[in-house]
Structure formats: structure tokens, C-alpha cells
Write an enzyme that holds these catalytic residues in place. Structure first.
Site, PDB file in Angstrom:
ATOM      1  CG  HIS A   1     -50.941  15.855   6.171  1.00 25.52           C
ATOM      2  ND1 HIS A   1     -50.592  17.040   5.577  1.00 25.52           N
ATOM      3  CD2 HIS A   1     -49.580  15.169   5.607  1.00 25.52           C
ATOM      4  CE1 HIS A   1     -49.298  17.265   5.166  1.00 25.52           C
ATOM      5  NE2 HIS A   1     -48.847  16.186   5.243  1.00 25.52           N
TER       6      HIS A   1
ATOM      7  CG  ASP B   1      -5.211  -3.629  -3.639  1.00 26.17           C
ATOM      8  OD1 ASP B   1      -6.263  -3.402  -3.134  1.00 26.17           O
ATOM      9  OD2 ASP B   1      -4.122  -3.532  -3.246  1.00 26.17           O
TER      10      ASP B   1
ATOM     11  CD  GLU C   1      -8.084   1.916   0.943  1.00 25.61           C
ATOM     12  OE1 GLU C   1      -6.830   2.340   0.971  1.00 25.61           O
ATOM     13  OE2 GLU C   1      -8.604   1.689  -0.258  1.00 25.61           O
ATOM     14  CG  HIS C   2      -7.019  -1.951   2.462  1.00 26.55           C
ATOM     15  ND1 HIS C   2      -6.185  -1.071   1.845  1.00 26.55           N
ATOM     16  CD2 HIS C   2      -7.764  -2.655   1.547  1.00 26.55           C
ATOM     17  CE1 HIS C   2      -6.751  -0.817   0.470  1.00 26.55           C
ATOM     18  NE2 HIS C   2      -7.775  -1.812   0.191  1.00 26.55           N
TER      19      HIS C   2
ATOM     20  CD  GLN D   1      -2.587  -1.453  -0.184  1.00 28.24           C
ATOM     21  OE1 GLN D   1      -3.538  -0.469  -0.799  1.00 28.24           O
ATOM     22  NE2 GLN D   1      -2.257  -2.221  -1.315  1.00 28.24           N
TER      23      GLN D   1
ATOM     24  CG  HIS E   1      -1.364   2.444  -4.033  1.00 29.75           C
ATOM     25  ND1 HIS E   1      -1.964   2.255  -5.321  1.00 29.75           N
ATOM     26  CD2 HIS E   1      -1.848   1.091  -3.432  1.00 29.75           C
ATOM     27  CE1 HIS E   1      -2.491   0.927  -5.298  1.00 29.75           C
ATOM     28  NE2 HIS E   1      -2.480   0.359  -4.225  1.00 29.75           N
TER      29      HIS E   1
HETATM   30  N1  LIG Z   1      -9.383   4.376  -1.700  1.00 32.47           N
HETATM   31  C1  LIG Z   1      -9.242   3.688  -2.728  1.00 32.47           C
HETATM   32  O1  LIG Z   1     -10.187   2.919  -2.973  1.00 32.47           O
HETATM   33  C2  LIG Z   1      -8.252   3.680  -3.769  1.00 32.47           C
HETATM   34  C3  LIG Z   1      -8.271   2.715  -4.778  1.00 32.47           C
HETATM   35  C4  LIG Z   1      -6.996   2.762  -5.777  1.00 32.47           C
HETATM   36  C5  LIG Z   1      -6.107   3.745  -5.546  1.00 32.47           C
HETATM   37  N2  LIG Z   1      -6.148   4.886  -4.427  1.00 32.47           N
HETATM   38  C6  LIG Z   1      -5.298   5.721  -4.619  1.00 32.47           C
HETATM   39  O2  LIG Z   1      -5.767   6.667  -5.734  1.00 32.47           O
HETATM   40  C7  LIG Z   1      -4.542   7.629  -5.921  1.00 32.47           C
HETATM   41  C8  LIG Z   1      -4.147   7.649  -7.314  1.00 32.47           C
HETATM   42  O3  LIG Z   1      -3.292   8.937  -7.386  1.00 32.47           O
HETATM   43  P1  LIG Z   1      -2.562   9.134  -8.716  1.00 32.47           P
HETATM   44  O4  LIG Z   1      -2.014  10.565  -8.362  1.00 32.47           O
HETATM   45  O5  LIG Z   1      -1.719   7.969  -8.855  1.00 32.47           O
HETATM   46  O6  LIG Z   1      -3.631   9.382  -9.748  1.00 32.47           O
HETATM   47  P2  LIG Z   1      -4.833  10.190  -9.809  1.00 32.47           P
HETATM   48  O7  LIG Z   1      -5.160   9.781 -11.365  1.00 32.47           O
HETATM   49  O8  LIG Z   1      -5.864   9.985  -8.916  1.00 32.47           O
HETATM   50  O9  LIG Z   1      -4.265  11.702 -10.097  1.00 32.47           O
HETATM   51  C9  LIG Z   1      -3.544  12.104 -11.090  1.00 32.47           C
HETATM   52  C10 LIG Z   1      -4.061  13.302 -11.498  1.00 32.47           C
HETATM   53  O10 LIG Z   1      -3.795  14.525 -10.584  1.00 32.47           O
HETATM   54  C11 LIG Z   1      -3.776  15.604 -11.059  1.00 32.47           C
HETATM   55  N3  LIG Z   1      -2.639  16.347 -10.501  1.00 32.47           N
HETATM   56  C12 LIG Z   1      -1.563  15.874 -10.043  1.00 32.47           C
HETATM   57  N4  LIG Z   1      -0.597  16.812  -9.517  1.00 32.47           N
HETATM   58  C13 LIG Z   1      -1.574  17.949  -9.649  1.00 32.47           C
HETATM   59  C14 LIG Z   1      -1.341  19.549  -8.979  1.00 32.47           C
HETATM   60  N5  LIG Z   1      -0.324  19.719  -8.319  1.00 32.47           N
HETATM   61  N6  LIG Z   1      -2.431  20.320  -9.069  1.00 32.47           N
HETATM   62  C15 LIG Z   1      -3.583  19.675  -9.898  1.00 32.47           C
HETATM   63  N7  LIG Z   1      -3.717  18.558 -10.246  1.00 32.47           N
HETATM   64  C16 LIG Z   1      -2.803  17.792 -10.068  1.00 32.47           C
HETATM   65  C17 LIG Z   1      -3.269  15.553 -12.681  1.00 32.47           C
HETATM   66  O11 LIG Z   1      -4.263  16.159 -13.501  1.00 32.47           O
HETATM   67  C18 LIG Z   1      -3.167  14.183 -12.888  1.00 32.47           C
HETATM   68  O12 LIG Z   1      -3.807  13.673 -14.003  1.00 32.47           O
HETATM   69  C19 LIG Z   1      -3.623   6.860  -4.928  1.00 32.47           C
HETATM   70  O13 LIG Z   1      -3.248   7.789  -3.887  1.00 32.47           O
HETATM   71  C20 LIG Z   1      -4.058   5.657  -4.506  1.00 32.47           C
HETATM   72  O14 LIG Z   1      -3.373   5.326  -3.461  1.00 32.47           O
HETATM   73  C21 LIG Z   1      -7.261   4.831  -3.904  1.00 32.47           C
HETATM   74  N1  LIG Z   2      -5.007  -0.827  -2.903  1.00 34.99           N
HETATM   75  C1  LIG Z   2      -5.639   0.038  -3.904  1.00 34.99           C
HETATM   76  C2  LIG Z   2      -6.825   0.819  -3.012  1.00 34.99           C
HETATM   77  O1  LIG Z   2      -6.339   1.435  -1.983  1.00 34.99           O
HETATM   78  C3  LIG Z   2      -6.544  -0.621  -5.152  1.00 34.99           C
HETATM   79  C4  LIG Z   2      -5.336  -1.115  -6.039  1.00 34.99           C
HETATM   80  C5  LIG Z   2      -5.547  -0.894  -7.227  1.00 34.99           C
HETATM   81  N2  LIG Z   2      -4.290  -1.647  -7.973  1.00 34.99           N
HETATM   82  C6  LIG Z   2      -3.761  -1.962  -6.730  1.00 34.99           C
HETATM   83  N3  LIG Z   2      -4.339  -1.591  -5.829  1.00 34.99           N
HETATM   84 ZN   LIG Z   3      -3.292  -1.377  -3.932  1.00 31.59          ZN
END
Ligand SMILES: NC(=O)c1ccc[n+]([C@@H]2O[C@H](COP(=O)([O-])OP(=O)(O)OC[C@H]3O[C@@H](n4cnc5c(N)ncnc54)[C@H](O)[C@@H]3O)[C@@H](O)[C@H]2O)c1
Ligand SMILES: N[C@H](CO)Cc1c[nH]c[nH+]1
Ligand SMILES: [Zn+2]
Length: 424
Positions: free
Chosen positions: A415, A356, A322-323, A255, A258
Site C-alpha cells: 500500500h 397510505d 410504523e406510523h 390500521q 389490515h
Molecule cells: N409495513 C408496510 O409497509 C405495509 C404496507 C402495506 C401492507 N402491509 C401489511 O401487509 C400485510 C399483507 O398481508 P396479506 O396476508 O393481506 O397479504 P400477503 O400478500 O402478504 O400474503 C398472502 C399470501 O400469504 C400466503 N399465506 C397465507 N397463509 C399462509 C400459510 N398458512 N402458510 C404459508 N403461506 C401462507 C399465501 O401464499 C398468500 O398468497 C398485512 O399484514 C398488512 O398490514 C404492510
Molecule cells: N397502511 C399500510 C401500510 O402499513 C398501507 C396501505 C395500503 N393500502 C391501505 N393501506
Molecule cells: Zn393502511
């Protein structure tokens, strides 16, 4: 890595804090993005792709040719893996369907609920740190099972203006209607407001970074619903003396990788497991390809030695992860003690990666302590429940007096009359 040995309860409120970006800065940016998308539509989106994703996109809609090309780039082994994951996710979510249950509350008064799918849903697929094509399965499979008519997908493009082929392949496999190359808060704004090419949706789903989460919260003021705040990933592992330090370390890193704003928490009652897990995390981190995010996330993460499993569970409920992984022998005994968690993994072999990708449960889950008040995505997330009732004349006779008395007590005589006029 922050290490705590037997922290007193008055320090716990600090220990459960998540790493968050400056709220004032984020909310200013989100307002700006929504205003710009509302005013300039697709033109604003193309400009945001340039600004935030360094991507040139002439057209933001993915064409059929791009989808066909993507399919050719996915090898058969990965296609089979995606298929198995899809089937498990479909099986688990289909099992959540419930028969309509008509119930007679008073003789002649019958009440029931029926589901209707949310008609047009928007699914956000993260693509900043990794192209999460598994999220396509987690959202499009239940959307289809629920009967949603249109599934709109948004995901950020790479520097060449392309979408990862596995995302396109999974989208086609799962019946997504239209795909757009747009990420972050601007994607959420586009699905909430609608642009020349992106249709306005009724409900927005999907995880993302803190910009995406803030935008989903903001979008609700435009009348669109959201699944929940599903932000940076987190896991809390509780381990006893029989836990395997290498397994615990692997789950924590899974995790942490990510993103730099992910957070992982390790709690154990056993000193040997404590020390060996910390060592294993260091070792596995060194061996991990692209380990920079995990390394940064670990700086925000806690390793805690506690007196008892009861105390560990109490902390976990306050943290509301979350997990939650229970790497303990007697996990059955502790299940009733779990009050706040998105998804729970039991024993030494239930690695979080299973949820996941492929076990069947949904990986779109509440973070940042929102597991105290939200559930993860399920079949129910894609439907509205409408209540129905039928009262026969006898039913109204049996219930009429009660309604009349209550209406009169509220001073609402129209009513009351709606009953009286029928029973004259
Ligand atoms: N809670 C859940 O169920 C779950 C599941 C899967 C993934 N996640 C999380 O999702 C997140 C994915 O994040 P990510 O960043 O990889 O992808 P993302 O697609 O969420 O975000 C990327 C986007 O953020 C924007 N961005 C980045 N920096 C920026 C800035 N400074 N200002 C404005 N916009 C900006 C850009 O437009 C970019 O396309 C990770 O934190 C991951 O842990 C959570
Ligand atoms: N762990 C993420 C949810 O917090 C989900 C994910 C997608 N791919 C790998 N992991
Ligand atoms: Zn994951």
C-alpha cells in the site's frame, strides 16, 4: 382491547411486544418453500398457488390480454384518483434527487458520489386480505424515477387464478415490466432464485404478512438485497385534550383492518378523550363492513392513559411504530423528541390514510420496531451510490505522506509503495 391506566415503566417492555407467529414453524416452512422453488421452479409455484391460495393457475405470467381487459374494468373516477396519487408520489420522490456534489478534501484531491439504479427489482404487492394496488404506485413510481431497467411484480391470485384489475391497471400505468400470479413466501423465493418464467432480481421490495417478511429475510442468504422488514401494519396515536375521539378511533381502525396480526396503540393524557375514544372505536367497529380483521387486531391492541406527553413520546420511541400520529395541539414542539418512527402524521387532519394512498410519502415502512434501524422506502432505496475520486499529482503530493505513514503503521508495505513509486 387491553386497557392500561398509568402503567409503570417496568411494564413497558411487555406493552411494546407485537403479536408474532411461532418463529420455529415459520422458519421451517420458509426453508421448505425455498428448497421446493429451487428444485421445481414454475411447477412448484403452480402447486403453491393451489395449496396456499386455493387457486388454479395454468400460466403464472399475466398476459397482455389480461392487462387490456383489466383497464376496461376500472372506472374513470378511480383512474383519476390513481393518477392524482401517482403524481403526488412522483413529486415527493423526485424531490429526493440530489445534485452530484464534488468536494475537494485536500488541494488536488476531489471526491464525489454518483447514483446508479439497481438494475432489476422485484416488487411484492400484498393480496391476501386486500388487493393493495396503492402499493404498486409506492414501489413502481420511485423505481422508475430512479431508472431501474426491469420491474418484476408478484402478487397472489384469487381463487379463479386472476389478479385484481386495479393492480394490473396501476402496474401498466407505472411501467412495470412483467407481472406474475404468485404470492406469499413462494413469490419472494421465486424472485430471489429465478424460475423458468420469473427472472432473478437484484433487490426485493414490498410489504406483506409474516410469511412474506420471513421469506425476505431468508432471501438475503442468496445474495439478493431487500428494502426492509415491512410486515403487519401498525399505528400509535398520541392525543391530548383537544384531540377528536372519533378521528382517533377512525385512524386506529384504519390500521387494525389490515389483518388480525395488525396492532394499534392509543395513548392520551386526557381521561375524557381516553374514554370517548374507546367508545368511538367500539361504535365505528360495529358500523364497519368486513370488520372481522379489525376486531381481531384490537384484541392485540393497547389503550393507555399516561401522565404527560413527554412520557408518551418516550414510550413511542421504545415502541418504534410504523406510523405515529400526533393528535396534539403543540406538535411542532414535540417533533425533535421523535427518535423512532416510520412516518409521522401531525395534527387532527393528517389522517394516516392520506399517507397510505395519496399525499406523496411512501407507505412501505418498517414494522415490528424496525423503525429503530430502518427507513421506509424512498428514491434512495432503488439506487446504489458509487464513490469516485480524482487525485492530481499535486493532490498525491499533498496527501502522500499521510497515506505512507498509515500504511506502514498497518504493516501494509505494498500500500505504501503505491504512493512512494508515484512520488519518486
Ligand atoms: N409495513 C408496510 O409497509 C405495509 C404496507 C402495506 C401492507 N402491509 C401489511 O401487509 C400485510 C399483507 O398481508 P396479506 O396476508 O393481506 O397479504 P400477503 O400478500 O402478504 O400474503 C398472502 C399470501 O400469504 C400466503 N399465506 C397465507 N397463509 C399462509 C400459510 N398458512 N402458510 C404459508 N403461506 C401462507 C399465501 O401464499 C398468500 O398468497 C398485512 O399484514 C398488512 O398490514 C404492510
Ligand atoms: N397502511 C399500510 C401500510 O402499513 C398501507 C396501505 C395500503 N393500502 C391501505 N393501506
Ligand atoms: Zn393502511
Amino acid at each position: 382491547m387491553k386497557i392500561y391506566r398509568y402503567p409503570t415503566k417496568n411494564t413497558w417492555t411487555d406493552l411494546v411486544k407485537r403479536p408474532v407467529l411461532e418463529q420455529k414453524e415459520i422458519s421451517g416452512l420458509i426453508t421448505e418453500i425455498f428448497t421446493e422453488v429451487e428444485k421445481n421452479g414454475d411447477k412448484a409455484l403452480i402447486e403453491f398457488n393451489r395449496k396456499f391460495d386455493k387457486a388454479e393457475t395454468v400460466s403464472i405470467k399475466v398476459s397482455d390480454v389480461e392487462i387490456q381487459e383489466a383497464e376496461k374494468q376500472i372506472n374513470d373516477e378511480l383512474k383519476q384518483a390513481i393518477q392524482q396519487a401517482k403524481e403526488n408520489i412522483a413529486t415527493f420522490h423526485a424531490s429526493q434527487k440530489q445534485e452530484i456534489q464534488k468536494i475537494e478534501t485536500t488541494k488536488g484531491v476531489v471526491c464525489w458520489r454518483e447514483n446508479r439504479a439497481v438494475e432489476r427489482v422485484g416488487i411484492y404487492i400484498p393480496g391476501g386480505t386486500a388487493p393493495l394496488f396503492s402499493t404498486v404506485l409506492m414501489l413502481a413510481v420511485p423505481a422508475n424515477l430512479a431508472g431501474c431497467k426491469e420491474i418484476i411484480l408478484c402478487t397472489p391470485p384469487d381463487k379463479n387464478g386472476n389478479i385484481n384489475p386495479a393492480i394490473l391497471y396501476a402496474a401498466k400505468l407505472c411501467g412495470v415490466s412483467e407481472i406474475f400470479k404468485i404470492g406469499g413466501a413462494q413469490a419472494v423465493a421465486a424472485m430471489a432464485l429465478g424460475t423458468e418464467s420469473i427472472p432473478e432480481v437484484n433487490k426485493i421490495f414490498g410489504p406483506g404478512n409474516q410469511f412474506v417478511v420471513a421469506a425476505k429475510e431468508y432471501a438475503q442468504r442468496y445474495g439478493v438485497a431487500i428494502d426492509m422488514p415491512a410486515g403487519p401494519s401498525e399505528v400509535l396515536v398520541i392525543a391530548d385534550e383537544q384531540a377528536v375521539p372519533e378521528f382517533c378511533a377512525a385512524d386506529l381502525l384504519s390500521q387494525a383492518e389490515h389483518g388480525s396480526d395488525s396492532q394499534v396503540v392509543f395513548i392520551t393524557t386526557d381521561l375524557k378523550v381516553f374514554e370517548e375514544t374507546i367508545e368511538a372505536v367500539g361504535q365505528q367497529l360495529r358500523d364497519l363492513p368486513r370488520n372481522e380483521f379489525a376486531g381481531q387486531a384490537l384484541e392485540n391492541s393497547s389503550f393507555i392513559l399516561m401522565n404527560s406527553l413527554e412520557e408518551a413520546l418516550e414510550f413511542s420511541n421504545l415502541y418504534a411504530p410504523e406510523h405515529l400520529i400526533l393528535a396534539i395541539n403543540d406538535f411542532e414542539k414535540y417533533i425533535p423528541e421523535i427518535q423512532n418512527a416510520g412516518s409521522v402524521f401531525l395534527g387532527n387532519y393528517s389522517c394516516e390514510s392520506a399517507g397510505d394512498y395519496a399525499s406523496g410519502t411512501n407507505h412501505t415502512l418498517p414494522t415490528n420496531a424496525y423503525a429503530k434501524n430502518y427507513s421506509g422506502v424512498s428514491l434512495d432505496s432503488f439506487v446504489k451510490k458509487i464513490t469516485f475520486q480524482h487525485l492530481s499529482k499535486e493532490g498525491l503530493q499533498n496527501l502522500g505522506k499521510t497515506i505512507e505513514l498509515m500504511a506502514e503503521a498497518e504493516g501494509l508495505f505494498a500500500h505504501k509503495n503505491a504512493v512512494s513509486i508515484r512520488l519518486k
